[in-house]
Design a protein around this motif. Structure first.
Motif, PDB file in Angstrom:
ATOM      1  N   PHE A 244     -19.378  20.537 -34.976  1.00 46.90           N
ATOM      2  CA  PHE A 244     -19.182  20.103 -36.357  1.00 46.90           C
ATOM      3  C   PHE A 244     -18.457  18.753 -36.402  1.00 46.90           C
ATOM      4  O   PHE A 244     -18.843  17.836 -37.140  1.00 46.90           O
ATOM      5  CB  PHE A 244     -18.394  21.156 -37.127  1.00 46.90           C
ATOM      6  N   ILE A 245     -17.409  18.621 -35.596  1.00 46.48           N
ATOM      7  CA  ILE A 245     -16.647  17.366 -35.533  1.00 46.48           C
ATOM      8  C   ILE A 245     -17.541  16.222 -35.048  1.00 46.48           C
ATOM      9  O   ILE A 245     -17.520  15.120 -35.606  1.00 46.48           O
ATOM     10  CB  ILE A 245     -15.430  17.519 -34.597  1.00 46.48           C
ATOM     11  N   SER A 246     -18.354  16.489 -34.026  1.00 46.46           N
ATOM     12  CA  SER A 246     -19.229  15.467 -33.455  1.00 46.46           C
ATOM     13  C   SER A 246     -20.249  14.997 -34.484  1.00 46.46           C
ATOM     14  O   SER A 246     -20.490  13.785 -34.634  1.00 46.46           O
ATOM     15  CB  SER A 246     -19.933  16.008 -32.213  1.00 46.46           C
ATOM     16  N   ILE A 247     -20.856  15.930 -35.212  1.00 49.25           N
ATOM     17  CA  ILE A 247     -21.856  15.571 -36.224  1.00 49.25           C
ATOM     18  C   ILE A 247     -21.220  14.744 -37.331  1.00 49.25           C
ATOM     19  O   ILE A 247     -21.770  13.726 -37.773  1.00 49.25           O
ATOM     20  CB  ILE A 247     -22.525  16.835 -36.801  1.00 49.25           C
ATOM     21  N   MET A 248     -20.052  15.177 -37.802  1.00 43.51           N
ATOM     22  CA  MET A 248     -19.386  14.453 -38.874  1.00 43.51           C
ATOM     23  C   MET A 248     -18.967  13.051 -38.437  1.00 43.51           C
ATOM     24  O   MET A 248     -19.096  12.081 -39.188  1.00 43.51           O
ATOM     25  CB  MET A 248     -18.162  15.233 -39.359  1.00 43.51           C
ATOM     26  N   ASN A 249     -18.474  12.932 -37.206  1.00 38.96           N
ATOM     27  CA  ASN A 249     -18.086  11.609 -36.705  1.00 38.96           C
ATOM     28  C   ASN A 249     -19.300  10.696 -36.571  1.00 38.96           C
ATOM     29  O   ASN A 249     -19.228   9.501 -36.873  1.00 38.96           O
ATOM     30  CB  ASN A 249     -17.399  11.734 -35.346  1.00 38.96           C
ATOM     31  N   ALA A 255     -14.240  14.998 -40.653  1.00 36.83           N
ATOM     32  CA  ALA A 255     -14.499  16.417 -40.449  1.00 36.83           C
ATOM     33  C   ALA A 255     -13.260  17.253 -40.764  1.00 36.83           C
ATOM     34  O   ALA A 255     -13.236  18.458 -40.538  1.00 36.83           O
ATOM     35  CB  ALA A 255     -14.934  16.666 -39.010  1.00 36.83           C
ATOM     36  N   GLY A 256     -12.223  16.645 -41.268  1.00 41.40           N
ATOM     37  CA  GLY A 256     -10.984  17.359 -41.551  1.00 41.40           C
ATOM     38  C   GLY A 256     -10.053  17.438 -40.370  1.00 41.40           C
ATOM     39  O   GLY A 256      -8.989  18.035 -40.456  1.00 41.40           O
ATOM     40  N   PHE A 257     -10.440  16.812 -39.259  1.00 45.11           N
ATOM     41  CA  PHE A 257      -9.609  16.807 -38.061  1.00 45.11           C
ATOM     42  C   PHE A 257      -9.145  15.382 -37.778  1.00 45.11           C
ATOM     43  O   PHE A 257      -9.853  14.414 -38.071  1.00 45.11           O
ATOM     44  CB  PHE A 257     -10.398  17.317 -36.845  1.00 45.11           C
ATOM     45  N   SER A 258      -7.979  15.287 -37.177  1.00 43.76           N
ATOM     46  CA  SER A 258      -7.487  13.982 -36.740  1.00 43.76           C
ATOM     47  C   SER A 258      -7.152  14.051 -35.264  1.00 43.76           C
ATOM     48  O   SER A 258      -6.905  15.125 -34.721  1.00 43.76           O
ATOM     49  CB  SER A 258      -6.239  13.581 -37.544  1.00 43.76           C
ATOM     50  N   ALA A 259      -7.189  12.897 -34.598  1.00 45.14           N
ATOM     51  CA  ALA A 259      -6.953  12.860 -33.163  1.00 45.14           C
ATOM     52  C   ALA A 259      -5.478  13.018 -32.842  1.00 45.14           C
ATOM     53  O   ALA A 259      -4.618  12.461 -33.513  1.00 45.14           O
ATOM     54  CB  ALA A 259      -7.471  11.546 -32.599  1.00 45.14           C
ATOM     55  N   GLY A 260      -5.232  13.785 -31.782  1.00 46.75           N
ATOM     56  CA  GLY A 260      -3.849  14.010 -31.382  1.00 46.75           C
ATOM     57  C   GLY A 260      -3.378  13.105 -30.283  1.00 46.75           C
ATOM     58  O   GLY A 260      -2.196  13.137 -29.920  1.00 46.75           O
ATOM     59  N   ASN A 261      -4.279  12.315 -29.709  1.00 44.50           N
ATOM     60  CA  ASN A 261      -3.856  11.365 -28.675  1.00 44.50           C
ATOM     61  C   ASN A 261      -4.774  10.148 -28.718  1.00 44.50           C
ATOM     62  O   ASN A 261      -5.797  10.133 -29.412  1.00 44.50           O
ATOM     63  CB  ASN A 261      -3.868  12.016 -27.280  1.00 44.50           C
ATOM     64  N   SER A 262      -4.396   9.128 -27.973  1.00 46.69           N
ATOM     65  CA  SER A 262      -5.134   7.863 -28.012  1.00 46.69           C
ATOM     66  C   SER A 262      -6.547   8.008 -27.447  1.00 46.69           C
ATOM     67  O   SER A 262      -7.488   7.358 -27.917  1.00 46.69           O
ATOM     68  CB  SER A 262      -4.367   6.783 -27.248  1.00 46.69           C
ATOM     69  N   PHE A 263      -6.707   8.860 -26.443  1.00 42.57           N
ATOM     70  CA  PHE A 263      -8.028   9.049 -25.847  1.00 42.57           C
ATOM     71  C   PHE A 263      -9.013   9.604 -26.876  1.00 42.57           C
ATOM     72  O   PHE A 263     -10.142   9.131 -27.005  1.00 42.57           O
ATOM     73  CB  PHE A 263      -7.930   9.989 -24.644  1.00 42.57           C
ATOM     74  N   THR A 264      -8.564  10.601 -27.624  1.00 42.15           N
ATOM     75  CA  THR A 264      -9.436  11.192 -28.649  1.00 42.15           C
ATOM     76  C   THR A 264      -9.697  10.210 -29.777  1.00 42.15           C
ATOM     77  O   THR A 264     -10.789  10.171 -30.343  1.00 42.15           O
ATOM     78  CB  THR A 264      -8.797  12.479 -29.207  1.00 42.15           C
ATOM     79  N   GLU A 265      -8.717   9.401 -30.111  1.00 39.07           N
ATOM     80  CA  GLU A 265      -8.927   8.374 -31.133  1.00 39.07           C
ATOM     81  C   GLU A 265     -10.025   7.406 -30.715  1.00 39.07           C
ATOM     82  O   GLU A 265     -10.858   6.997 -31.539  1.00 39.07           O
ATOM     83  CB  GLU A 265      -7.621   7.606 -31.372  1.00 39.07           C
ATOM     84  N   ILE A 266     -10.011   7.048 -29.428  1.00 34.93           N
ATOM     85  CA  ILE A 266     -11.049   6.149 -28.913  1.00 34.93           C
ATOM     86  C   ILE A 266     -12.419   6.824 -28.998  1.00 34.93           C
ATOM     87  O   ILE A 266     -13.415   6.194 -29.377  1.00 34.93           O
ATOM     88  CB  ILE A 266     -10.731   5.738 -27.461  1.00 34.93           C
ATOM     89  N   LEU A 267     -12.475   8.128 -28.669  1.00 32.86           N
ATOM     90  CA  LEU A 267     -13.744   8.859 -28.763  1.00 32.86           C
ATOM     91  C   LEU A 267     -14.257   8.881 -30.203  1.00 32.86           C
ATOM     92  O   LEU A 267     -15.451   8.691 -30.455  1.00 32.86           O
ATOM     93  CB  LEU A 267     -13.576  10.288 -28.250  1.00 32.86           C
ATOM     94  N   PHE A 268     -13.330   9.130 -31.151  1.00 31.94           N
ATOM     95  CA  PHE A 268     -13.707   9.125 -32.568  1.00 31.94           C
ATOM     96  C   PHE A 268     -14.305   7.766 -32.950  1.00 31.94           C
ATOM     97  O   PHE A 268     -15.344   7.677 -33.623  1.00 31.94           O
ATOM     98  CB  PHE A 268     -12.480   9.410 -33.437  1.00 31.94           C
TER      99      PHE A 268
END
Length: 293
Positions: A244-249, A255-268
Motif C-alpha cells: 500500500f505504501i509503495s503504490i501510494m508513493n 499513504a499516512g506513513f512517514s519515514a523514520g530514518n534518512s534511508f527510508t526518506e531517500i526511498l520515499f
C-alpha cells in the motif's frame, strides 16, 4: 533537365539509357520477363507493370510516379537512389534487390516483402526503415509500422555500437571522438528505452515494469521496521501495508506513513520521482497511440 520521350516496350537489352521519360504505358501481364535493362536518371509516370517479372535490371537514380506494381515480381533489380511517389506495391514480390538511398512517398510495402532487401549497412538500413515505417503508419498498417519501427531501432543500436567500439571499417574510422562518445550514450539510452517500454510501443511491458517497481520498493519497506505513523508511533509493517505504501508513493500520494530514518526518506523520494517519470511515460504512450489513430 529536359527528358526525351521514350517507349519502354521498345528498349533494347544490355544498352544504357539516360534522361528519358516514360509515360502511361501498360506492360501488364507481360509474357516475357523484363530483364537486363539499364535505365538511369529517368522518369516513369503512370506506368503499369501489373504481374510483370522484372529481373537483373539496373533502375538506379530514377523517379517512379503513380506506377502500378501490383503482383509484380522483382529479382535482382538495382533501385539505388530512386524515388517512388504514390506507387502501388500490393502483392509484389521482391528478392535480392537494392534500395540504398531510396525514398518513398505515398507508398506502402509490406515488411515481410522488404525484409531481405533492406541495406546491410546499418546507418542506411535505419534511414530506409524510418521512411517505410512512416509510410506504413500513414497507410494505416499498424503492424507493419511497428515491424519497420523496431527494425529501425535495432539498426540504429547496432550502428551506435559499431561506432563506439571502433569498428575498423572506413565509415566508422571517420567518426570523431565526440561522435563516438555520443554514440555510446545513445546506445545505452536506446537499450534502457527498449527495456522499460519498448520505445513507447509496448504498453504491457510498461505495466510489468510498474508492477516490478512496486514490489521492489514494497520489499524494501517491509524490511524497514522504523516507518512511523502520523502520530509518531512505531508500527509493525506487514507486506500488505508495504504494498500500500509503495503504490501510494509511486502515485506521489501520502499513504499516512512517514519515514523514520534518512534511508527510508531517500526511498520515499526516489519512488516519488520514479512515479512522476512513469506518469509521463503513460501520458506519452497514450498520446502517441491516440495521435496515430
Amino acid at each position: 533537365m529536359d527528358y526525351a520521350e521514350g517507349t519502354f516496350s521498345l528498349l533494347e537489352v544490355r544498352k544504357e539509357y539516360k534522361d528519358l521519360g516514360f509515360v502511361n504505358e501498360k506492360i501488364d501481364k507481360n509474357i516475357n520477363p523484363v530483364q537486363r535493362l539499364e535505365i538511369h536518371n529517368s522518369i516513369f509516370e503512370d506506368m503499369g507493370f501489373r504481374e510483370t517479372k522484372i529481373a537483373n535490371c539496373d533502375f538506379s537514380h530514377n523517379t517512379f510516379i503513380n506506377c502500378y506494381f501490383k503482383k509484380t515480381e522483382f529479382w535482382n533489380v538495382d533501385f539505388t537512389g530512386s524515388r517512388f511517389i504514390n506507387c502501388n506495391f500490393d502483392g509484389a514480390k521482391i528478392q535480392h534487390s537494392d534500395f540504398i538511398y531510396c525514398k518513398f512517398c505515398g507508398c506502402f510495402i509490406e515488411y515481410e516483402i522488404m525484409l531481405n532487401n533492406l541495406p546491410n549497412e546499418f546507418n542506411l538500413r535505419e534511414k530506409l526503415c524510418r521512411n517505410l515505417s512512416l509510410e506504413s503508419l500513414n497507410a494505416g498498417y499498424d503492424k507493419d509500422y511497428k515491424k519497420y519501427f523496431y527494425e529501425m531501432k535495432n539498426a540504429g543500436e547496432i550502428d551506435n555500437f559499431e561506432t563506439f567500439r571502433l569498428n575498423p571499417k572506413s565509415y566508422y574510422k571517420q567518426k570523431t571522438i565526440s561522435e563516438k562518445i555520443m554514440a555510446f550514450f545513445a546506445y545505452c539510452f536506446s537499450k534502457v528505452n527498449k527495456f522499460i517500454w519498448g520505445y513507447g510501443e509496448n504498453i504491457p511491458r510498461l505495466f510489468i515494469m510498474l508492477i516490478i517497481i512496486i514490489f521492489v520498493f514494497a520489499l524494501l519497506f517491509y524490511n524497514d521496521l522504523t516507518l512511523l505513523l502520523y502520530n509518531n508511533e512505531a508500527v509493525e509493517i506487514t507486506m500488505l501495508n508495504a504494498l500500500f505504501i509503495s503504490i501510494m508513493n509511486l502515485c506521489t500520494t501520502s499513504a499516512g506513513f512517514s519515514a523514520g530514518n534518512s534511508f527510508t526518506e531517500i526511498l520515499f523520494m526516489i519512488e516519488n520521482v520514479v512515479g512522476v517519470l512513469f506518469l509521463g511515460l503513460f501520458v506519452s504512450v497514450i498520446t502517441k497511440n491516440i495521435n496515430r489513430r
